[in-house]
Design a protein around this motif. Structure first.
Motif, PDB file in Angstrom:
ATOM      1  N   PHE A  41       0.843  -1.372   0.036  1.00  0.00           N
ATOM      2  CA  PHE A  41      -0.110  -0.129  -0.154  1.00  0.00           C
ATOM      3  C   PHE A  41       0.953   1.460  -0.108  1.00  0.00           C
ATOM      4  O   PHE A  41       0.667   2.173  -0.692  1.00  0.00           O
ATOM      5  N   PRO A  42       1.704   1.364   0.738  1.00  0.00           N
ATOM      6  CA  PRO A  42       2.434   2.463   1.253  1.00  0.00           C
ATOM      7  C   PRO A  42       3.669   2.759   0.014  1.00  0.00           C
ATOM      8  O   PRO A  42       3.739   3.798  -0.821  1.00  0.00           O
ATOM      9  N   VAL A  43       3.839   1.618  -0.823  1.00  0.00           N
ATOM     10  CA  VAL A  43       4.943   1.561  -1.975  1.00  0.00           C
ATOM     11  C   VAL A  43       4.145   2.116  -3.150  1.00  0.00           C
ATOM     12  O   VAL A  43       4.698   2.803  -3.727  1.00  0.00           O
ATOM     13  N   GLN A  44       2.642   1.789  -3.184  1.00  0.00           N
ATOM     14  CA  GLN A  44       1.908   2.247  -4.520  1.00  0.00           C
ATOM     15  C   GLN A  44       1.613   3.984  -4.305  1.00  0.00           C
ATOM     16  O   GLN A  44       1.621   4.235  -5.181  1.00  0.00           O
ATOM     17  N   MET A  45       1.338   4.255  -3.110  1.00  0.00           N
ATOM     18  CA  MET A  45       1.422   5.711  -2.818  1.00  0.00           C
ATOM     19  C   MET A  45       2.517   6.498  -3.473  1.00  0.00           C
ATOM     20  O   MET A  45       2.288   7.529  -3.887  1.00  0.00           O
ATOM     21  N   PHE A  46       3.748   6.078  -2.636  1.00  0.00           N
ATOM     22  CA  PHE A  46       4.821   6.809  -3.180  1.00  0.00           C
ATOM     23  C   PHE A  46       5.287   6.749  -4.712  1.00  0.00           C
ATOM     24  O   PHE A  46       5.602   7.720  -5.070  1.00  0.00           O
TER      25      PHE A  46
END
Length: 421
Positions: A41-46
């Protein structure tokens, strides 16, 4: 279904669209019980904001802020006045022409409506125009903001669609000019029906003097658009040069820009940029989960039962996007629709993504002028005091001609791709 209901529920209670997208994504991951997706999830946001092209967004916003502070917008209006002359309905033409000149720098419909309503509506009232018509006309002039480059919406679409930002900005030039000319036609016809007043007559010397005073302000759009078209700079670099050019023109030509105002201007630009970029980051997660859930494939299967050729698909997309645009602002609308409709347009119907991007953006912008929400009308109402509902009614011909322009763009891709060939 649970994710959809949750998304609609939090959206209806007023939660910001970016937060809605993230929360809906979390609910979906919880519903399928996938720890791996949580870790991603955070990887996709970044990854959603890890794009060089997105640097252009805060720079374009900064250009608009510096222009307003430096009095450049008002001089562009004076330049439009000098060119139009004392024709019937002249100030109505000036309104649209000035919006076209300003839109080449501001790039945001709602921001442009707020600025130009303060400039144009009082002046049109002085010359005998109905305030409601003047405010409504300014709203449709503001429609040019996200179409004629630079355009924040085109930059966001470019990132979502993985196409060159420069190509998208260039693709908006011809549609912007087309809309301007169609608006001129409507003003001419309405001018004869309602007997619009003539603009104040100016001598040739007065026009030449006004043009000489205002022409240096044209350096800014020339630097931005010209450097992109000539290949000297990419959109991000041209935006940086445009910001410097607007500061220099505001300081040394108009002499209204003060460098001590920069902290306040930079803060406003940073806040608006952060809102836009957070939406882009949320869109990355949203798109990723849509693909994981095979939503585009399901929608494509349904669309193919209705639309059997590219033109029919584009006309169907026009209706869907216009409806979405009436209740959701432009950039959130892009975020919600592009991940679903773009794969269908490009892979099933082989439509050029740049052409599709122009159609999507114009539809969503037109939605800002459509009931039941009509956000741009409410912005103009807050500035001028005119009633939003009456504005829509008295300017209905402009809405109709905008729909005609969308049909023309759907039928003739060269209207958006002509400068790219």
């Amino acid at each position: 279904m649970l994710t959809t209901l949750f998304f609609l529920a939090v959206l209806m209670v007023g939660v910001p669209i970016g937060v809605c997208l993230c929360l809906a994504g979390i609910v979906y991951i919880l519903s399928i019980n996938s720890p791996v997706l949580f870790q991603s999830f955070p990887v996709q946001m970044f990854g959603g904001v890890d794009s060089y092209g997105l640097i252009a967004i805060p720079l374009f916003i900064l250009i608009g802020e510096i222009m307003n502070s430096g009095g450049i917008t008002r001089r562009l209006v004076d330049l439009a006045m000098a060119f139009i002359g004392s024709v019937k309905g002249g100030l109505a033409y000036v309104n649209i022409l000035a919006n076209m000149l300003v839109s080449s720098i501001i790039g945001s419909a709602t921001a442009q409506v707020a600025i130009m309503s303060q400039v144009m509506v009082p002046e049109m009232e002085k010359q005998g125009y109905d305030k409601t018509f003047a405010a409504g006309l300014t709203v449709y002039g503001g429609m040019l903001g996200p179409i004629i480059p630079p355009s924040v919406m085109f930059v966001v679409f470019s990132v979502l669609a993985q196409v060159a930002v420069g190509d998208m900005l260039i693709a908006g030039i011809l549609p912007g000019v087309l809309l301007t000319l169609l608006f001129f036609v409507v003003i001419a016809l309405m001018g004869f029906v309602y007997d619009y007043p003539r603009s104040e007559k100016r001598t040739l010397a007065q026009r030449a003097r006004t043009a000489a005073q205002a022409s240096p302000t044209l350096l800014i759009p020339i630097v931005i658009v010209g450097s992109i078209l000539s290949g000297i700079a990419n959109p991000t670099e041209s935006a940086a040069v445009g910001a410097v050019a607007s500061a220099l023109v505001g300081r040394f030509v108009t002499k209204e820009f003060r460098f001590n105002a920069l902290p306040r201007i930079l803060l406003r630009s940073a806040i608006y940029s952060a809102v836009v970029l957070f939406l882009v980051a949320a869109a990355a997660v949203f798109s990723w989960l849509l693909i994981y859930g095979k939503v585009p494939q399901m929608v494509a299967a349904w669309v193919q039962t209705v639309a059997h050729d590219p033109v029919t698909f584009l006309l169907l997309a026009n209706v869907i996007l216009l409806v979405i645009g009436t209740v959701i602002d432009g950039i959130p609308g892009l975020i919600m629709t592009v991940p679903i409709l773009l794969p269908i347009a490009t892979e099933v119907y082989h439509i050029d993504p740049r052409h599709f991007g122009v159609v999507v953006v114009i539809n969503l912008v037109l939605g800002l002028m459509s009931p039941p929400v009509g956000l741009s009308f409410f912005v103009a109402s807050a500035v001028t005091g005119a009633k939003p509902g009456k504005m829509f009614i008295v300017t209905l011909p402009f809405f109709i001609i905008s729909c005609v322009a969308l049909v023309m763009l759907s039928l003739f891709p060269s209207l958006s791709l002509g400068l790219l060939k």
